[in-house]
Design a protein around this motif. Structure first.
Motif, mmCIF file in Angstrom:
data_model
loop_
_atom_site.group_PDB
_atom_site.id
_atom_site.type_symbol
_atom_site.label_atom_id
_atom_site.label_comp_id
_atom_site.label_asym_id
_atom_site.label_seq_id
_atom_site.Cartn_x
_atom_site.Cartn_y
_atom_site.Cartn_z
ATOM 1 N N TRP A 157 -49.410 9.930 -27.083
ATOM 2 C CA TRP A 157 -50.567 9.478 -26.307
ATOM 3 C C TRP A 157 -51.903 9.748 -26.987
ATOM 4 O O TRP A 157 -52.740 8.852 -27.116
ATOM 5 N N ARG A 211 -55.193 7.257 -29.599
ATOM 6 C CA ARG A 211 -56.477 7.006 -28.945
ATOM 7 C C ARG A 211 -57.648 7.738 -29.591
ATOM 8 O O ARG A 211 -58.799 7.467 -29.249
ATOM 9 N N LEU A 258 -46.293 8.281 -18.544
ATOM 10 C CA LEU A 258 -47.581 8.378 -19.212
ATOM 11 C C LEU A 258 -47.392 8.297 -20.727
ATOM 12 O O LEU A 258 -48.131 7.601 -21.423
ATOM 13 N N ALA A 287 -46.372 4.760 -22.005
ATOM 14 C CA ALA A 287 -47.267 3.659 -21.646
ATOM 15 C C ALA A 287 -47.493 2.680 -22.794
ATOM 16 O O ALA A 287 -47.438 1.453 -22.609
ATOM 17 N N ASP A 288 -47.764 3.188 -23.997
ATOM 18 C CA ASP A 288 -48.045 2.294 -25.121
ATOM 19 C C ASP A 288 -46.809 1.496 -25.518
ATOM 20 O O ASP A 288 -46.903 0.307 -25.854
ATOM 21 N N LYS A 342 -46.331 -1.245 -22.906
ATOM 22 C CA LYS A 342 -47.320 -2.314 -23.072
ATOM 23 C C LYS A 342 -46.972 -3.213 -24.251
ATOM 24 O O LYS A 342 -47.125 -4.445 -24.187
ATOM 25 N N GLU A 361 -59.798 8.187 -20.353
ATOM 26 C CA GLU A 361 -58.644 7.535 -20.970
ATOM 27 C C GLU A 361 -57.374 7.741 -20.154
ATOM 28 O O GLU A 361 -56.546 6.830 -20.008
ATOM 29 N N ALA A 362 -57.204 8.945 -19.608
ATOM 30 C CA ALA A 362 -56.014 9.236 -18.807
ATOM 31 C C ALA A 362 -55.995 8.403 -17.533
ATOM 32 O O ALA A 362 -54.920 7.955 -17.087
ATOM 33 N N THR A 386 -54.738 4.886 -18.461
ATOM 34 C CA THR A 386 -53.290 4.867 -18.691
ATOM 35 C C THR A 386 -52.521 5.024 -17.390
ATOM 36 O O THR A 386 -51.511 4.336 -17.169
ATOM 37 N N SER A 387 -52.970 5.907 -16.528
ATOM 38 C CA SER A 387 -52.281 6.138 -15.256
ATOM 39 C C SER A 387 -52.249 4.853 -14.424
ATOM 40 O O SER A 387 -51.208 4.506 -13.842
ATOM 41 N N ALA A 414 -52.336 1.845 -15.583
ATOM 42 C CA ALA A 414 -51.497 0.855 -16.274
ATOM 43 C C ALA A 414 -50.014 1.031 -15.937
ATOM 44 O O ALA A 414 -49.273 0.051 -15.888
ATOM 45 N N VAL A 415 -49.578 2.277 -15.730
ATOM 46 C CA VAL A 415 -48.149 2.516 -15.451
ATOM 47 C C VAL A 415 -47.895 2.849 -13.992
ATOM 48 O O VAL A 415 -46.792 3.247 -13.615
#
Length: 300
Positions: free
Chosen positions: A106, A110, A237, A240-241, A244, A286-287, A290-291, A293-294
């Motif tokens: 993660w 970033r 978390l 996530a990448d 995506k 940033e967190a 991401t949170s 997004a998932v």
């Protein structure tokens, strides 16, 4: 002429009163418990009042002690902040200690974004899984998984975590329902009871939750899933990448909440240091992205 008691005695009292424990105060100030007790007695004699009620090993503040603590705590905080501001001109790099899985999956992807926003902040990152002892002054900020209870550190919630099956697109083609997990290898993180809890929550019977591959690092769990070695109970978390980018898919929507979340922690005296504030604010923003997004709840 200012009437000020010995500063060492004031520090001993403030720490002992804040913790309601001479033992924890001694640990914080790196002295013996006997030294704390002696300095508090010295302060009480100097003031001519009792600050604590002592009943065996239990400590409670007297009314005078509580009043004095309320006055002293902001004074010590202002002293700490003034010292931090004075030293900022001489400060070195911002030193981070980060969980290996969090760093690789993660944070590192970033970090270029942070460097672009704040090119003047130099970062030194160390990857370590051990709990951060607040007496270890090699670091300024730590990112850890847990409940946020670290004595001597200010810990702020960074992100929640949820567990859900993830796998490569090729493996996902074999899975029409959770009961099809019996056909594939299960990949475990530690502690190893995650799959059993997820299967129970999803109402799945007949799948042996104890068989498969086990890794003690969440990053390796995701790597094995990307390679098609089976289905991992992934930390969303961290995944996530990969989700995506389509390297991993989430074949079933059931998410098992994880009591442990991610926290950013630092010694309280660093709360107002400019580089600490900049990095922490960026990290929290940033967190949150991401949170969302998932589908994980934001930590407040």
């Amino acid at each position: 002429m200012r009437r000020i008691p010995p500063l060492g005695a004031l520090r001993a009292f403030e720490a002992g009163a804040r913790h309601l424990s001479f033992t924890r105060a001694a640990t914080e100030l790196r002295v013996t418990q006997a030294a704390i007790s002696h300095q508090v007695r010295q302060l009480e004699d100097w003031l001519g009042v009792s600050l604590f009620e002592r009943r065996g090993h239990a400590l409670t503040l007297t009314r005078k002690g509580l009043e004095y603590l309320r006055e002293l705590t902001p004074v010590f905080e202002r002293l700490s902040e003034a010292t931090t501001r004075l030293s900022e001109a001489e400060q070195g790099p911002l030193r981070l200690t980060v969980l290996p899985s969090f760093a690789s999956c993660w944070l590192l992807p970033r970090l270029e974004g942070f460097r672009a926003l704040h090119p003047g902040v130099e970062l030194h990152l160390t990857s370590a899984a051990e709990l951060w002892d607040f007496l270890d002054d090699r670091f300024d900020i730590g990112i850890r998984s847990g409940l946020g209870r670290w004595t001597g550190l200010k810990a702020e919630p960074l992100a929640s975590e949820g567990l859900s099956p993830v796998c490569s697109p090729a493996v996902a083609k074999k899975l029409r329902s959770p009961s099809d997990l019996v056909k594939v290898r299960l990949i475990h993180d530690t502690p190893k009871d995650g799959w059993r809890r997820w299967l129970d929550a999803a109402g799945v019977k007949g799948v042996d939750a104890d068989k498969g591959l086990t890794f003690n690092d969440a990053g390796l769990v995701l790597q094995a899933a990307r390679q098609g070695d089976g289905v991992a109970l992934g930390r969303l978390l961290l995944a996530a990448d990969d989700l995506k980018a389509g390297r991993l898919v989430q074949p079933f929507p059931k998410v098992l909440p994880n009591d442990f979340g991610y926290w950013v922690a630092h010694p309280r005296p660093l709360s107002s240091r400019k580089d600490v504030v900049l990095f922490k604010d960026w990290l929290l923003a940033e967190a949150r992205v991401t949170s969302r997004a998932v589908g994980l709840p934001a930590r407040e």
